[in-house]
Write an enzyme that holds these catalytic residues in place. Structure first.
Site, PDB file in Angstrom:
ATOM      1  N   MET A   1       0.853  -1.229   0.000  1.00 34.45           N
ATOM      2  CA  MET A   1       0.000   0.000   0.000  1.00 34.45           C
ATOM      3  C   MET A   1       0.873   1.258   0.000  1.00 34.45           C
ATOM      4  SD  MET A   1      -2.997   1.467   0.386  1.00 34.45           S
ATOM      5  CE  MET A   1      -4.216   0.423   1.200  1.00 34.45           C
ATOM      6  N   PRO A   2       1.337   1.715  -1.157  1.00 37.02           N
ATOM      7  CA  PRO A   2       2.083   2.974  -1.140  1.00 37.02           C
ATOM      8  C   PRO A   2       1.148   4.173  -0.943  1.00 37.02           C
ATOM      9  CG  PRO A   2       2.081   1.967  -3.332  1.00 37.02           C
ATOM     10  CD  PRO A   2       1.176   1.165  -2.490  1.00 37.02           C
ATOM     11  N   GLU A   3       1.542   5.040  -0.028  1.00 39.51           N
ATOM     12  CA  GLU A   3       0.785   6.296   0.147  1.00 39.51           C
ATOM     13  C   GLU A   3       1.697   7.429  -0.307  1.00 39.51           C
ATOM     14  OE1 GLU A   3       1.518   4.692   3.530  1.00 39.51           O
ATOM     15  OE2 GLU A   3       0.463   3.136   2.399  1.00 39.51           O
TER      16      GLU A   3
ATOM     17  N   LEU B   1       2.837   3.743 -10.408  1.00 41.62           N
ATOM     18  CA  LEU B   1       2.997   2.753  -9.342  1.00 41.62           C
ATOM     19  C   LEU B   1       2.490   1.387  -9.771  1.00 41.62           C
ATOM     20  CD1 LEU B   1       3.317   5.522  -7.728  1.00 41.62           C
ATOM     21  CD2 LEU B   1       2.798   4.113  -5.752  1.00 41.62           C
TER      22      LEU B   1
ATOM     23  N   ASN C   1       5.427   6.790   1.150  1.00 42.80           N
ATOM     24  CA  ASN C   1       5.499   5.815   2.253  1.00 42.80           C
ATOM     25  C   ASN C   1       5.329   4.429   1.645  1.00 42.80           C
ATOM     26  OD1 ASN C   1       5.908   7.676   4.220  1.00 42.80           O
ATOM     27  ND2 ASN C   1       3.894   7.473   5.208  1.00 42.80           N
TER      28      ASN C   1
END
Lengths: 65, 65, 65, 65, 65, 65
Positions: A1-3, A28, E7
């Protein structure tokens, strides 16, 4: 889960920001092989007086151009 | 000194946000054994057009529901 | 989709960090009424030499206690 | 390229914020030996109801002083 | 000067991360019309025990798959 | 309570980082009139392969100099 958090000076159109976030999502998905639904992006937009580069606020830099 | 930043889409009430931050403070006090006074929380709230998930802005996602 | 980032000094156990993040998730579910699956938390942990409060690094502050 | 993000409660003047960012730029130039042009600073300002310390929002804390 | 912070859970290759950041740079150049040299990206990578989604750490989620 | 997060490429000495954070603390005390004890700074340090500017990682940029 990239934020992803984007610190951005105010002044762009909603369409520019939408297109930018859509292309970042694609970047992404392509490179990390993740599902688009796990990619979350937020723009933290700041007025020109709240950003500085080279010791000058973006307000001061804009006045010089 | 844990500092907590919450990226949040606009639309919640002040009471929801207050309650959320109070319970987060309690979570840190309980699990880390820190004094509440060292727990600092900031909400960075973004309009729905400044947040995207799954390639759709929160504005677009809201329109679909 | 709230995303939570926690700036934290190194030194806590994995169990403390797990418990803290689980209770934070519960705080958001309770107060915002969101599904736990949309709550994402990341700890950005820093060595004591990379954090400062009151003009002293956490390394210096720890040496004084 | 150090990027600095400042989480700040609303209430300071533009001159205070400008001076703060200018002195932070000088601090990085002096200690890291970088060119001022590579130092970028953004203030993420939050209303008092969006910040909490010690389990009280800054709004509640201000009302008590 | 957009600054992007990602992140990200540990586990991707350097080539995946390089490609992701290069495509994100291209997304900003295309949509905002900025010079690539003003686009700065940093990945804050966290071990699986320092990230949680849905009340489970990424370590716990990985063990279940 | 200003909280400052610094995204920084690896490679500086602890003394450079300590001096930088001490001077930043002084900048906030001077311009905002706050007590040093409420100023909290964290450096999120990234390896050169986790930072990009102008479409090149800091690793690639360093190799070119």
């Amino acid at each position: 889960m990239p934020e992803i958090t984007i610190n951005l000076a105010a002044g762009r159109t909603d369409e520019q920001k939408r297109g930018m976030m859509a292309d970042i999502t694609a970047a992404l998905v392509k490179n990390l092989g993740v599902d688009p639904e796990v990619v979350v992006i937020q723009i933290n937009e700041a007025p020109l007086s709240h950003k500085m580069k080279g010791g000058k606020t973006y307000l001061e830099r804009q006045a010089k151009t």
